[in-house]
Scaffold this active site. Structure first.
Site, PDB file in Angstrom:
ATOM      1  N   LYS A  77       0.812  -1.224   0.000  1.00 24.66           N
ATOM      2  CA  LYS A  77       0.000   0.000   0.000  1.00 24.66           C
ATOM      3  C   LYS A  77       0.845   1.272   0.000  1.00 24.66           C
ATOM      4  O   LYS A  77       0.446   2.283  -0.571  1.00 24.66           O
ATOM      5  CB  LYS A  77      -0.976  -0.002   1.180  1.00 24.66           C
ATOM      6  N   ASP A 113      -9.956   2.380   1.603  1.00 19.81           N
ATOM      7  CA  ASP A 113     -10.076   1.802   2.951  1.00 19.81           C
ATOM      8  C   ASP A 113     -10.672   2.849   3.889  1.00 19.81           C
ATOM      9  O   ASP A 113     -11.434   2.518   4.804  1.00 19.81           O
ATOM     10  CB  ASP A 113      -8.705   1.392   3.501  1.00 19.81           C
TER      11      ASP A 113
END
Ligand code: ATR
Length: 288
Positions: A77, A113
């Site tokens: 990420k 997210d």
């Protein structure tokens, strides 16, 4: 005279890059969304070893063969944010991206997210309810996204407790939160409207999170980002107290929506049918 049939357009393509990636539920989520609206799409799990170079090679190759974009999961990420030519405010604030969209201007990083957690938490809020105080356990990449989401929802006091206090202090300083000692995490619950576990504790194969929920107010909400098992010991303890809960699957389903809409189709509902199908795949984790 016979007409040459025109070549059908290729399916729209996207995927998820991670390591390991075999157990990802993302392909199933995207394929369900695509099948529901009859979109011709493929969504593939792509493995890339840890490290920026391997990630960049994989992302570049997918862009070159016409992928619209990719989701990005552990451990890439932060690599995704570094790889991007530009990034959304959420990705910048979280310091990580779980979406890369390929365009003529270069790869664009986003972090769904953050919105995924906000949507999952909002699902259990009552009309007009505005939680004010949260305790966040953990200070890794996931915790950053959660703190950004909580701030976006208007929470005023966010205390981060982490086994390694320096990491909690850094996160708190970066994002404008407070810290609480890991050893005193249970005491902090007395003033919490929301408790979120972002650590790996409680995950299958990991130690469980030792935490008494006795002090949590009865109006509190307990969230766990872990979804294997779906009902972690923390969520089981919360349900035993009849507290509202948010599980990791709820967050996972919601985070998939922006990528699907950006790359593959136009309608993506997070509903009971989607949950039931994912729970069936998760198997023994089904709890309600
Ligand atoms: P992620 O990006 O998913 O958040 P991470 O950056 O590896 O993953 O963070 C994992 C989190 O779980 C950290 O907050 C870690 O605490 P440390 O910063 O002290 O390492 C926490 N964690 C993992 N194992 C733990 C354990 N046995 N006890 C307490 N915390 C633990």
């Amino acid at each position: 005279m016979a007409q040459t049939p025109s070549k059908p357009p290729p399916p729209r393509a996207a995927g998820v890059i991670g390591w390991p990636i075999g157990h990802s539920l993302s392909p199933m989520i995207h394929q369900i969304f695509a099948a529901r609206e009859g979109v011709d799409a493929v969504y593939l799990p792509i493995v890339a070893e840890p490290g920026f170079e391997a990630f960049a090679r994989a992302a570049g190759a997918l862009r070159d063969i016409g992928f619209k974009g990719v989701n990005v999961t552990l451990p890439h990420k932060e690599n995704a944010l570094r790889y991007a030519a530009a990034a959304s405010p959420a990705a910048k604030a979280a310091g990580a991206a779980n979406m890369l969209t390929f365009s003529a201007e270069g790869p664009y990083a986003d972090n769904s997210d953050v919105g995924g957690f906000a949507a999952a938490l909002s699902d259990v809020l009552k009309a007009g309810e505005r939680p004010r105080r949260a305790v966040v356990l953990g200070a890794g990449g996931a915790a950053r996204g959660i703190v950004v989401a909580l701030k976006g929802l208007g929470l005023e006091e966010i205390a981060v407790a982490n086994r390694t206090p320096d990491k909690a202090a850094r996160l708190a300083a970066d994002l404008g939160a407070a810290t609480a000692p890991w050893e005193k995490r249970a005491e902090r619950l007395a003033a919490a409207d929301v408790l979120v576990n972002t650590t790996s504790l409680g995950m299958a194969g990991e130690p469980s999170l030792e935490l008494s929920l006795d002090l949590l107010p009865e109006t509190a909400i307990v969230a766990d980002i872990v979804y294997r098992p779906l009902e972690t010991p923390l969520l089981a303890a919360a349900r035993a107290r009849e507290l509202r809960t948010v599980d990791g699957l709820s967050m996972l389903m919601h985070q998939a929506v922006p990528g699907y809409k950006a790359w593959l189709g136009s309608r993506a509902a997070v509903d009971a049918d989607l949950r039931a199908r994912l729970e069936a795949t998760l198997g023994g984790g089904k709890t309600r």
